[in-house]
Design a protein around this motif. Structure first.
Motif, PDB file in Angstrom:
ATOM      1  N   GLU A 284      15.329  -3.741  -7.128  1.00 15.34           N
ATOM      2  CA  GLU A 284      14.560  -2.752  -6.380  1.00 15.34           C
ATOM      3  C   GLU A 284      13.801  -3.410  -5.225  1.00 15.34           C
ATOM      4  OE1 GLU A 284      12.436  -0.748  -9.461  1.00 15.34           O
ATOM      5  OE2 GLU A 284      14.147   0.559  -9.886  1.00 15.34           O
ATOM      6  N   SER A 285      13.650  -2.659  -4.141  1.00 18.95           N
ATOM      7  CA  SER A 285      12.940  -3.197  -2.984  1.00 18.95           C
ATOM      8  C   SER A 285      11.452  -3.286  -3.313  1.00 18.95           C
ATOM      9  CB  SER A 285      13.139  -2.285  -1.781  1.00 18.95           C
ATOM     10  OG  SER A 285      12.511  -1.043  -2.049  1.00 18.95           O
ATOM     11  N   GLU A 286      10.731  -4.142  -2.578  1.00 16.45           N
ATOM     12  CA  GLU A 286       9.297  -4.290  -2.828  1.00 16.45           C
ATOM     13  C   GLU A 286       8.575  -2.965  -2.669  1.00 16.45           C
ATOM     14  OE1 GLU A 286       7.229  -7.591  -1.077  1.00 16.45           O
ATOM     15  OE2 GLU A 286       8.765  -9.002  -1.761  1.00 16.45           O
ATOM     16  N   GLU A 287       9.044  -2.175  -1.724  1.00 16.56           N
ATOM     17  CA  GLU A 287       8.427  -0.858  -1.502  1.00 16.56           C
ATOM     18  C   GLU A 287       8.464  -0.014  -2.767  1.00 16.56           C
ATOM     19  OE1 GLU A 287      10.065   1.657   1.756  1.00 16.56           O
ATOM     20  OE2 GLU A 287       9.688  -0.229   2.861  1.00 16.56           O
ATOM     21  N   VAL A 288       9.679   0.060  -3.324  1.00 14.41           N
ATOM     22  CA  VAL A 288       9.837   0.856  -4.540  1.00 14.41           C
ATOM     23  C   VAL A 288       8.998   0.255  -5.665  1.00 14.41           C
ATOM     24  CG1 VAL A 288      11.487   1.616  -6.300  1.00 14.41           C
ATOM     25  CG2 VAL A 288      12.139   1.611  -3.887  1.00 14.41           C
ATOM     26  N   LEU A 289       9.044  -1.069  -5.783  1.00 15.31           N
ATOM     27  CA  LEU A 289       8.295  -1.724  -6.847  1.00 15.31           C
ATOM     28  C   LEU A 289       6.802  -1.424  -6.729  1.00 15.31           C
ATOM     29  CD1 LEU A 289       9.923  -5.280  -7.200  1.00 15.31           C
ATOM     30  CD2 LEU A 289      10.190  -3.307  -8.693  1.00 15.31           C
ATOM     31  N   LYS A 290       6.323  -1.500  -5.478  1.00 17.23           N
ATOM     32  CA  LYS A 290       4.882  -1.310  -5.273  1.00 17.23           C
ATOM     33  C   LYS A 290       4.455   0.130  -5.492  1.00 17.23           C
ATOM     34  CE  LYS A 290       3.833  -5.174  -2.283  1.00 17.23           C
ATOM     35  NZ  LYS A 290       4.082  -5.684  -0.938  1.00 17.23           N
ATOM     36  N   SER A 291       5.413   1.063  -5.359  1.00 16.82           N
ATOM     37  CA  SER A 291       5.049   2.477  -5.458  1.00 16.82           C
ATOM     38  C   SER A 291       4.829   2.921  -6.894  1.00 16.82           C
ATOM     39  CB  SER A 291       6.144   3.326  -4.815  1.00 16.82           C
ATOM     40  OG  SER A 291       7.297   3.269  -5.633  1.00 16.82           O
ATOM     41  N   GLN A 292       5.190   2.056  -7.863  1.00 16.56           N
ATOM     42  CA  GLN A 292       5.013   2.505  -9.240  1.00 16.56           C
ATOM     43  C   GLN A 292       4.091   1.578 -10.039  1.00 16.56           C
ATOM     44  OE1 GLN A 292       8.842   2.371 -11.243  1.00 16.56           O
ATOM     45  NE2 GLN A 292       9.713   1.117  -9.627  1.00 16.56           N
TER      46      GLN A 292
ATOM     47  N   GLN B 270       9.498 -11.263 -16.172  1.00 15.13           N
ATOM     48  CA  GLN B 270       9.481 -10.004 -15.418  1.00 15.13           C
ATOM     49  C   GLN B 270       8.109  -9.783 -14.787  1.00 15.13           C
ATOM     50  OE1 GLN B 270      11.467  -6.654 -17.058  1.00 15.13           O
ATOM     51  NE2 GLN B 270      12.729  -7.847 -18.459  1.00 15.13           N
ATOM     52  N   VAL B 271       7.072 -10.078 -15.574  1.00 15.92           N
ATOM     53  CA  VAL B 271       5.706  -9.937 -15.060  1.00 15.92           C
ATOM     54  C   VAL B 271       5.510 -10.904 -13.891  1.00 15.92           C
ATOM     55  CG1 VAL B 271       3.265 -10.318 -15.644  1.00 15.92           C
ATOM     56  CG2 VAL B 271       4.767  -9.127 -17.254  1.00 15.92           C
ATOM     57  N   LYS B 272       6.026 -12.110 -14.068  1.00 15.65           N
ATOM     58  CA  LYS B 272       5.920 -13.126 -13.034  1.00 15.65           C
ATOM     59  C   LYS B 272       6.656 -12.672 -11.769  1.00 15.65           C
ATOM     60  CE  LYS B 272       7.046 -18.038 -12.472  1.00 15.65           C
ATOM     61  NZ  LYS B 272       7.727 -19.166 -13.129  1.00 15.65           N
ATOM     62  N   TRP B 273       7.853 -12.145 -11.962  1.00 17.05           N
ATOM     63  CA  TRP B 273       8.659 -11.647 -10.836  1.00 17.05           C
ATOM     64  C   TRP B 273       7.879 -10.589 -10.045  1.00 17.05           C
ATOM     65  CZ3 TRP B 273      13.642 -12.410  -8.815  1.00 17.05           C
ATOM     66  CH2 TRP B 273      14.096 -11.411  -7.934  1.00 17.05           C
ATOM     67  N   MET B 274       7.242  -9.677 -10.791  1.00 15.82           N
ATOM     68  CA  MET B 274       6.499  -8.593 -10.154  1.00 15.82           C
ATOM     69  C   MET B 274       5.369  -9.151  -9.290  1.00 15.82           C
ATOM     70  SD  MET B 274       7.991  -5.799 -10.918  1.00 15.82           S
ATOM     71  CE  MET B 274       6.818  -4.495 -10.553  1.00 15.82           C
ATOM     72  N   LYS B 275       4.633 -10.107  -9.859  1.00 13.98           N
ATOM     73  CA  LYS B 275       3.511 -10.693  -9.127  1.00 13.98           C
ATOM     74  C   LYS B 275       4.023 -11.387  -7.857  1.00 13.98           C
ATOM     75  CE  LYS B 275      -0.694 -12.029  -8.429  1.00 13.98           C
ATOM     76  NZ  LYS B 275      -1.793 -11.041  -8.246  1.00 13.98           N
ATOM     77  N   GLU B 276       5.117 -12.116  -8.016  1.00 17.14           N
ATOM     78  CA  GLU B 276       5.684 -12.840  -6.876  1.00 17.14           C
ATOM     79  C   GLU B 276       6.194 -11.894  -5.795  1.00 17.14           C
ATOM     80  OE1 GLU B 276       6.967 -16.921  -9.246  1.00 17.14           O
ATOM     81  OE2 GLU B 276       8.500 -15.440  -8.763  1.00 17.14           O
ATOM     82  N   HIS B 277       6.430 -10.647  -6.175  1.00 11.97           N
ATOM     83  CA  HIS B 277       6.843  -9.650  -5.189  1.00 11.97           C
ATOM     84  C   HIS B 277       5.698  -8.698  -4.859  1.00 11.97           C
ATOM     85  CE1 HIS B 277      10.655 -11.394  -6.363  1.00 11.97           C
ATOM     86  NE2 HIS B 277      11.121 -10.951  -5.219  1.00 11.97           N
ATOM     87  N   GLY B 278       4.494  -9.202  -5.059  1.00 12.55           N
ATOM     88  CA  GLY B 278       3.307  -8.488  -4.602  1.00 12.55           C
ATOM     89  C   GLY B 278       2.898  -7.277  -5.418  1.00 12.55           C
ATOM     90  N   CYS B 279       3.296  -7.217  -6.685  1.00 10.98           N
ATOM     91  CA  CYS B 279       2.942  -6.031  -7.469  1.00 10.98           C
ATOM     92  C   CYS B 279       2.027  -6.382  -8.640  1.00 10.98           C
ATOM     93  CB  CYS B 279       4.186  -5.381  -8.054  1.00 10.98           C
ATOM     94  SG  CYS B 279       5.413  -5.043  -6.825  1.00 10.98           S
ATOM     95  N   ASP B 280       1.034  -5.549  -8.830  1.00  6.22           N
ATOM     96  CA  ASP B 280       0.149  -5.724  -9.982  1.00  6.22           C
ATOM     97  C   ASP B 280       0.679  -4.911 -11.149  1.00  6.22           C
ATOM     98  OD1 ASP B 280      -1.686  -7.444  -8.913  1.00  6.22           O
ATOM     99  OD2 ASP B 280      -2.806  -5.831  -7.932  1.00  6.22           O
ATOM    100  N   VAL B 281       0.804  -5.549 -12.291  1.00  7.29           N
ATOM    101  CA  VAL B 281       1.229  -4.806 -13.475  1.00  7.29           C
ATOM    102  C   VAL B 281       0.268  -5.085 -14.623  1.00  7.29           C
ATOM    103  CG1 VAL B 281       3.662  -4.921 -12.819  1.00  7.29           C
ATOM    104  CG2 VAL B 281       2.705  -6.669 -14.330  1.00  7.29           C
TER     105      VAL B 281
END
Ligand SMILES: Cc1cc2nc3c(=O)[nH]c(=O)nc-3n(C[C@H](O)[C@H](O)[C@H](O)COP(=O)(O)OP(=O)(O)OC[C@H]3O[C@@H](n4cnc5c(N)ncnc54)[C@H](O)[C@@H]3O)c2cc1C
Ligand code: FES
Lengths: 296, 460
Positions: A98-106, A123-134
């Protein structure tokens, strides 16, 4: 041979190892797994990839000692090597594509149960590295079984720990924790990714269905080859037969037949249990323990 | 000796071998082989050769056996086949070379398969290896899969001077020869490992534990300096029937059952991999795979039924395997087709519901197609069902290789003569192209592709 370069005992029965495996480290992604085999006589054991280092060409695996093979694996030390280490197997997590945009939108909530915390981590690490807080829930029966909490905190915005017996963090199972967050603390989630024992994933899915939150789970059925050749790993998803090793291991949790999966897991229980007994107590149990020649 | 009859081959007694995993057939000794070789008429226009997918000079090697000149005989076979000890054991000779033998018109065909086996075994026991003595070409070729097609293609390319690497997904080389065909029919250490050593002796490198399409893609192989690729990845994906109850515990694909036993050696107490200890088993299907699964289960102590929907005549397995299976006590439920698998509340198999069939009109394959007899339903009580219904190629490679054409049956499309696929520099052969077939056809395809690759790289 695939050399072990780091070993850590995370808890009583949970062990972490870094293994040098260039082919796998070069091409793996979160969500995929490897199959390891200790020596000529060992089983092929599937393990989800917990972390990878493309430069050092290492893969991190985490496993719990549950049977004769994992028991043997736990005895390996730094400097020892696996005879075989193949991967990456299975399909990478959806979020990788998924693109960062999509990732960040959820807003994503990860739910990790016991040793299932290991596959959640990349997966959590991947999200952070792509600018997303989970957010991430780590649950276990007891404090001694909570693993990777510090590591997870580096990458997740909130880490919620819960134990069934209340020995650490929130008292209750992961479902109680989800309810607490959603009902009492006003958290809202668009997606849940739950990895842990089948029974845990089953109940998380029942709850998230009620809550209307799409949920992904990672199945770990019995496997042999891991390349789609034997069908040992079949799971039913949405009424269709899927091979977890090539079609999964991640599936839409609201479509998985968990009851069927649990029954299948029991298949080799007796055989595995027998092998374990033999390892601990020698050959005395070959004929069913009492010398009566088995279940006559 | 009656010249119309073949020299009988020594075998383990059925009652004994039903309880062990040792090889069933002992093969000929020198005396027997020479005697059998005398039966060959040495035809000027040998029909047997036309029946052989790799056209081995059969009268040529047998002529040498007649003279007791086994090393020469081995050299003759080696010109055509890289795996003679395997082929002598598993080829369906009765429908290939031996089918056309002139001796077969009045009496029994010459035992070509047993003679081939004798020559190959003798060569191994006497340390004779194929040799290469050609200038190195300094061109890298990658071969995917180490089954008969991959081994043959790699061996032939090495003999032409190419620098060949085989990539194999499993931890052991050999393909179906190690994971599918059982020890009692094809000894792993003695025969398969030795033939693989011969291929390695030609300079071929084998990298196990590498899955093309996952560990590395075909495009990356080209980036790494390989100038051509041969896909010999077989047809491993098992088919199920799609009937009710098929996911119950105790239903296995033949591949799973055989892999546990052969590759993982579950039958041996020293190995960790478990296998179910079945008491009563139905194996559904009538091919070599079904016979192998049935005879494996029998050796593990079960009562075994072969459930097959056509009649004996249509059984696709090698005649020798059917004969051996019967001798050992496998029960054949022919003209019988499963319609449902029954299980208890824990999802463990308790039985299989079947219907009886009768043969109707011939179908597209020319075989009379089975038709259900109304009201013939019955139940066989048992605890294990093994599905041996055939396999198709897995999608690991086709789904990760752009521009590689596959057909409706998921098989890779390749030119029969050269192995060329729709992608430049990529060749394919064996079960990956034809769907599940035979060892010798896979070898033939590997051979053809080696020539195709040589032509391609010579012109490049
Ligand atoms: C139980 C059984 C019994 C049989 N009995 C007979 C018999 O008696 N006589 C006979 O002639 N034939 C028999 N056959 C059929 C015969 O074995 C096959 O036709 C033949 O082995 C096909 O050879 P192959 O080289 O195309 O593929 P395979 O032997 O299937 O080898 C393919 C190899 O490629 C590997 N591979 C697959 N995908 C990848 C990937 N992506 N990357 C790397 N490696 C990969 C696989 O692991 C495998 O090792 C039998 C088959 C079975 C299953
Ligand atoms: S593990 Fe054999 S098909 Fe998935």
């Amino acid at each position: 041979m695939f050399k072990i370069v780091r070993k850590e005992v995370l808890s009583d029965k949970i062990i972490l190892m870094d293994v040098v495996a260039p082919f796998v480290a070069k091409s793996c992604y979160p969500g995929q797994f490897v199959i390891v085999k200790i020596d000529e006589k060992g089983e092929r054991i599937p393990l989800t990839i917990c972390d990878y280092d493309r430069e050092k060409e290492t893969i991190t695996i985490v496993f719990q000692t549950v049977g004769v093979s994992t028991e043997r694996m736990a005895k390996l030390e730094v400097g020892d090597a696996f005879r075989d280490f193949v991967g990456p197997l299975g399909v990478e997590s959806e979020l990788v594509h998924e693109s960062e945009e999509v990732l960040k939108s959820q807003k994503i909530l990860f739910v990790a149960g016991g040793v299932g915390t290991a596959p959640v981590y990349p997966q959590v690490k991947w999200m952070k590295e792509h600018g997303c807080d989970v957010d991430c829930i780590i649950g276990a029966r007891d404090k001694s079984l909570i693993i990777l909490e510090e590591e997870m905190k580096k990458y997740a915005k909130n880490v919620f720990v819960c134990t069934d017996n209340g020995s650490y963090g929130f008292k209750g199972n992961v479902n109680d924790m989800i309810k607490e967050l959603v009902y009492n603390q006003g958290y809202k989630y668009d997606k849940v990714i739950a990895i842990g024992p089948v029974i845990m994933m089953k109940f998380v899915c029942l709850l998230t269905k009620e809550l209307g939150i799409p949920t992904i789970v990672s199945m770990n059925p019995i496997m042999v080859d891991g390349t789609g050749m034997c069908g040992a790993c079949r799971v039913i998803v949405g009424g269709e037969v899927k091979f977890a090793c090539v079609d999964g291991p991640e599936f839409d949790g609201h479509l998985v037949d968990f009851d069927g999966a649990m029954k299948r897991q029991r298949l080799y229980k007796t055989e595995e249990g027998r092998a374990m007994l033999k390892l601990e107590e020698g050959d005395t149990h070959k004929n069913g323990g009492c010398g009566c020649g088995g279940d006559k | 000796m009656d010249p119309l009859k073949r020299v009988p081959v020594r075998e383990q007694e059925p009652e004994v071998r039903a309880h062990n995993f040792e090889e069933v057939c002992y093969g000929y000794n020198m005396e027997e082989a020479v005697e059998e070789a005398q039966r060959c008429l040495g035809c000027k226009n040998p029909k047997c050769r036309t029946g052989c997918p790799v056209s081995i000079d059969i009268p040529g090697f047998i002529e040498n056996v007649k003279k007791g000149n086994i090393e020469e005989a081995y050299k003759v076979i080696s010109l055509y086949s890289a795996l003679p000890a395997v082929c002598g054991r598993v080829c369906p000779q009765e429908s290939q070379c031996e089918k056309y033998c002139i001796r077969g018109i009045k009496g029994e065909a010459v035992s070509i398969g047993k003679l081939e086996r004798f020559v190959a075994d003798w060569a191994r026991e006497n340390g004779i290896k194929p040799t290469v003595d050609v200038p190195k070409k300094n061109k890298k070729v990658a071969v995917i899969g180490s089954g008969p097609s991959g081994l043959t293609c790699a061996g032939d390319l090495a003999k032409m001077g190419y620098d060949v690497t085989i990539f194999e997904a499993l931890h052991e080389a050999g393909g179906v020869l190690v994971y599918g065909i059982p020890e009692f029919r094809l000894p792993k250490e003695k025969v398969v490992a030795a033939e693989i050593e011969n291929v390695k002796a030609l300079g071929v490198k084998i990298e196990t534990n590498v899955i093309i399409g996952k560990s590395i893609t075909i495009d990356q192989l080209f980036d790494d300096g390989f100038e051509a690729v041969f896909i010999g990845s077989g047809a491993g994906l098992p088919r199920f029937m799609g009937i009710k109850g098929e996911t119950a515990n105790g239903v296995f694909s033949a591949n799973e059952y055989l892999t546990r036993s052969n590759l993982m050696k579950a039958f041996d107490e020293d190995y960790d991999t478990p296998i179910v200890s079945a008491k009563k088993v139905a194996v559904v299907g009538g091919g070599n795979v079904a016979m192998d699964a049935a005879r494996t289960a029998l050796r593990s102590g079960a009562e075994v039924h072969i459930v097959y929907r056509r009649s004996e005549e249509e059984l696709p397995a090698r005649a020798e395997e059917v004969h051996h299976a019967k001798q050992e006590g496998i029960i054949f439920d022919l003209l019988t087709n499963p319609v449902e698998i029954l299980s208890d509340e824990n999802d463990n198999v308790t039985g299989i519901k079947c219907v009886r069939m009768e043969l109707g009109e011939p179908d597209a394959s020319g075989r009379r197609s089975p038709v259900v007899i109304e009201g013939s339903e019955f139940v066989i009580e048992l605890d294990t069902v093994i599905m041996a219904l055939g396999t198709s190629p897995n999608p690991l490679i086709s789904s990760t290789t752009k521009g590689l054409e596959i057909n409706r049956r998921k098989c890779i499309v390749a030119n029969e003569e050269s192995g060329q696929t729709s992608r430049e520099g990529v060749f394919a052969g064996g079960d990956a192209v034809t769907g599940a077939a035979t060892v010798i056809l896979a070898m033939g395809a590997g051979k053809a592709a080696a020539k195709g690759i040589d032509n391609y790289l010579s012109e490049k």
